[in-house]
Design a protein around this motif. Structure first.
Motif, PDB file in Angstrom:
ATOM      1  N   ARG A  49      44.347  40.051  47.364  1.00 40.41           N
ATOM      2  CA  ARG A  49      43.882  39.312  46.184  1.00 40.41           C
ATOM      3  C   ARG A  49      44.992  39.218  45.146  1.00 40.41           C
ATOM      4  O   ARG A  49      45.766  40.152  44.957  1.00 40.41           O
ATOM      5  CB  ARG A  49      42.669  40.023  45.572  1.00 40.41           C
ATOM      6  CG  ARG A  49      41.459  40.013  46.471  1.00 40.41           C
ATOM      7  CD  ARG A  49      40.272  40.657  45.803  1.00 40.41           C
ATOM      8  NE  ARG A  49      39.881  39.940  44.581  1.00 40.41           N
ATOM      9  CZ  ARG A  49      38.632  39.892  44.140  1.00 40.41           C
ATOM     10  NH1 ARG A  49      37.674  40.499  44.801  1.00 40.41           N
ATOM     11  NH2 ARG A  49      38.354  39.238  43.037  1.00 40.41           N
ATOM     12  N   GLU A  86      43.692  35.000  41.097  1.00 34.86           N
ATOM     13  CA  GLU A  86      43.152  33.658  41.285  1.00 34.86           C
ATOM     14  C   GLU A  86      42.128  33.341  40.182  1.00 34.86           C
ATOM     15  O   GLU A  86      41.318  34.196  39.824  1.00 34.86           O
ATOM     16  CB  GLU A  86      42.457  33.530  42.641  1.00 34.86           C
ATOM     17  CG  GLU A  86      43.365  33.798  43.832  1.00 34.86           C
ATOM     18  CD  GLU A  86      43.065  35.139  44.485  1.00 34.86           C
ATOM     19  OE1 GLU A  86      42.515  36.015  43.791  1.00 34.86           O
ATOM     20  OE2 GLU A  86      43.401  35.301  45.676  1.00 34.86           O
ATOM     21  N   HIS A 128      39.425  32.428  46.971  1.00 30.81           N
ATOM     22  CA  HIS A 128      40.301  33.543  47.289  1.00 30.81           C
ATOM     23  C   HIS A 128      41.150  33.209  48.526  1.00 30.81           C
ATOM     24  O   HIS A 128      40.772  32.385  49.357  1.00 30.81           O
ATOM     25  CB  HIS A 128      39.479  34.804  47.560  1.00 30.81           C
ATOM     26  CG  HIS A 128      38.723  35.298  46.369  1.00 30.81           C
ATOM     27  ND1 HIS A 128      39.336  35.902  45.296  1.00 30.81           N
ATOM     28  CD2 HIS A 128      37.394  35.271  46.096  1.00 30.81           C
ATOM     29  CE1 HIS A 128      38.419  36.238  44.406  1.00 30.81           C
ATOM     30  NE2 HIS A 128      37.230  35.874  44.865  1.00 30.81           N
ATOM     31  N   ARG A 129      42.281  33.894  48.669  1.00 33.15           N
ATOM     32  CA  ARG A 129      43.166  33.656  49.815  1.00 33.15           C
ATOM     33  C   ARG A 129      42.439  33.897  51.138  1.00 33.15           C
ATOM     34  O   ARG A 129      42.617  33.155  52.106  1.00 33.15           O
ATOM     35  CB  ARG A 129      44.389  34.570  49.732  1.00 33.15           C
ATOM     36  CG  ARG A 129      45.327  34.269  48.581  1.00 33.15           C
ATOM     37  CD  ARG A 129      46.492  35.237  48.575  1.00 33.15           C
ATOM     38  NE  ARG A 129      47.380  35.011  49.723  1.00 33.15           N
ATOM     39  CZ  ARG A 129      48.284  35.889  50.136  1.00 33.15           C
ATOM     40  NH1 ARG A 129      48.393  37.066  49.541  1.00 33.15           N
ATOM     41  NH2 ARG A 129      49.062  35.607  51.149  1.00 33.15           N
TER      42      ARG A 129
END
Length: 361
Positions: free
Chosen positions: A220, A223, A229-230
């Protein structure tokens, strides 16, 4: 590398009772075979892999690599049910003139191995120097070594098992459920269920990696709350990536193939079946593997006569068998130094180690 197709024009009996009127197997062969077949390396691919082994296992196969076409005759066959040229759900059923789609019969690991044996005989291969496979490919490899004990001289099994676990079956059923709830799944066209397959692949990826993998590779960041989120975008990317090269029918069928793995079926149990293997065997397990836990490879090594066991330390969980080429190459090269002997000296050399004849790499 050019793909060649082997066609078997007779009915092919399946273990579960069905019959395929005929079968085709797409395969690639690299290098030249020796007169005595002493340089044959048969690679068995995993779930969504293909016959193009130089592409998906380029760390192990290719000029200057461990398995070198300048030295070896390397063959990899696309399994029945898959998407890359062998008989599968999108193939035309010669009895109806239409693609199988949902009517493709249940196939098993043993069916795949039996199809390999037809191709092997067609090619005049009477001996396999090395048979290697990881995951679903390892399931094929160990089954072949049991069904044909005198065929394979050296057997290399990576991140695989003798019997697919209830845990693994539950993961596969969850993926099939994702495909089944796609509203297009009941349609008969190549793109049916594709959105469901994308969700299934995202589920699968969690089992292919692990908690630590995601914590590092998809960590994380700061963001904004209105941005994904990634880890979210990564899951969607992996589903979309597979959808560009695969179909839901083959995905569904091959998940059932994996579930069929049970070397002890009809043989008095897994221990009895594994005891029939005559090949010199190296078993490798990945310590962080959540889908095929390392105790499954320890079981194989314990019950295959004279087998050597190697634990691999990898961040990438189950997918380590595709990624950790340097570790795998080092372990195999060390093992190969010893299997040249008429007896398996690995047992005596490593029996003092705590982990069942484990190499140290």
């Amino acid at each position: 590398m050019k793909t060649t197709t082997f066609k078997y024009n007779k009915p092919f009996q399946l273990e579960a009772g069905g019959i395929l009127p005929e079968i085709e197997l797409a395969y690639q062969a690299l290098g030249e075979i020796n007169d005595d077949c002493s340089n044959v390396v048969w690679v068995c691919h995993a779930f969504t892999g293909s016959q193009d082994v130089e592409d998906w296992w380029q760390g192990l196969v290719g000029r200057g690599k461990l398995f070198d076409p300048d030295k070896h005759f390397i063959i990899c066959v696309n399994v029945l049910g898959s998407h890359y040229g062998s008989t599968g759900p999108l193939s035309v059923n010669p009895e109806t003139g239409e693609p199988y789609f949902h009517n493709f019969p249940l196939i098993t690991i043993r069916d795949i191995v039996n199809s390999f044996d037809l191709l092997r005989e067609h090619l005049g291969i009477h001996q396999i120097n090395t048979c290697i496979g990881g995951s679903l490919g390892g399931q094929q490899s160990v089954e072949w070594a049991i069904s044909q004990p005198d065929l394979i001289e050296n057997l290399i099994l990576i991140a695989t098992n003798a019997q697919h676990s209830p845990w693994g079956i539950a993961f596969n059923e969850s993926q099939r459920m994702s495909i089944e709830v796609d509203p297009t799944w009941q349609e008969s066209h190549p793109q049916a269920g594709i959105k469901g397959m994308m969700a299934a692949r995202a589920t699968a990826l969690i089992s292919y990696r692990n908690y630590e993998t995601y914590g590092i590779t998809q960590a994380r960041k700061d963001e904004p709350l209105n941005k994904p989120h990634r880890a979210m975008t990564y899951q969607r990317y992996q589903g979309e990536k597979l959808a560009q090269r695969f179909n839901a029918f083959s995905y569904y069928v091959l998940s059932q193939v994996m579930d069929s793995q049970d070397v002890g079926r009809g043989r008095g149990g897994a221990i009895q079946a594994l005891s029939q293997i005559k090949s010199k065997t190296l078993v490798m397990g990945i310590e962080s593997d959540a889908l095929f836990p390392i105790n499954e490879q320890e079981f194989l090594a314990k019950h295959i006569p004279g087998a050597t066991f190697q634990a691999l330390d990898s961040l990438y969980g189950h997918d380590g068998f595709l990624i950790e080429s340097q570790l795998i190459t080092k372990a195999i090269k060390l093992w190969q130094k010893f299997v040249k002997f008429d007896v398996n000296p690995m047992y005596d050399f490593f029996k003092g180690l705590e982990k069942k004849k484990e190499l140290v790499v």
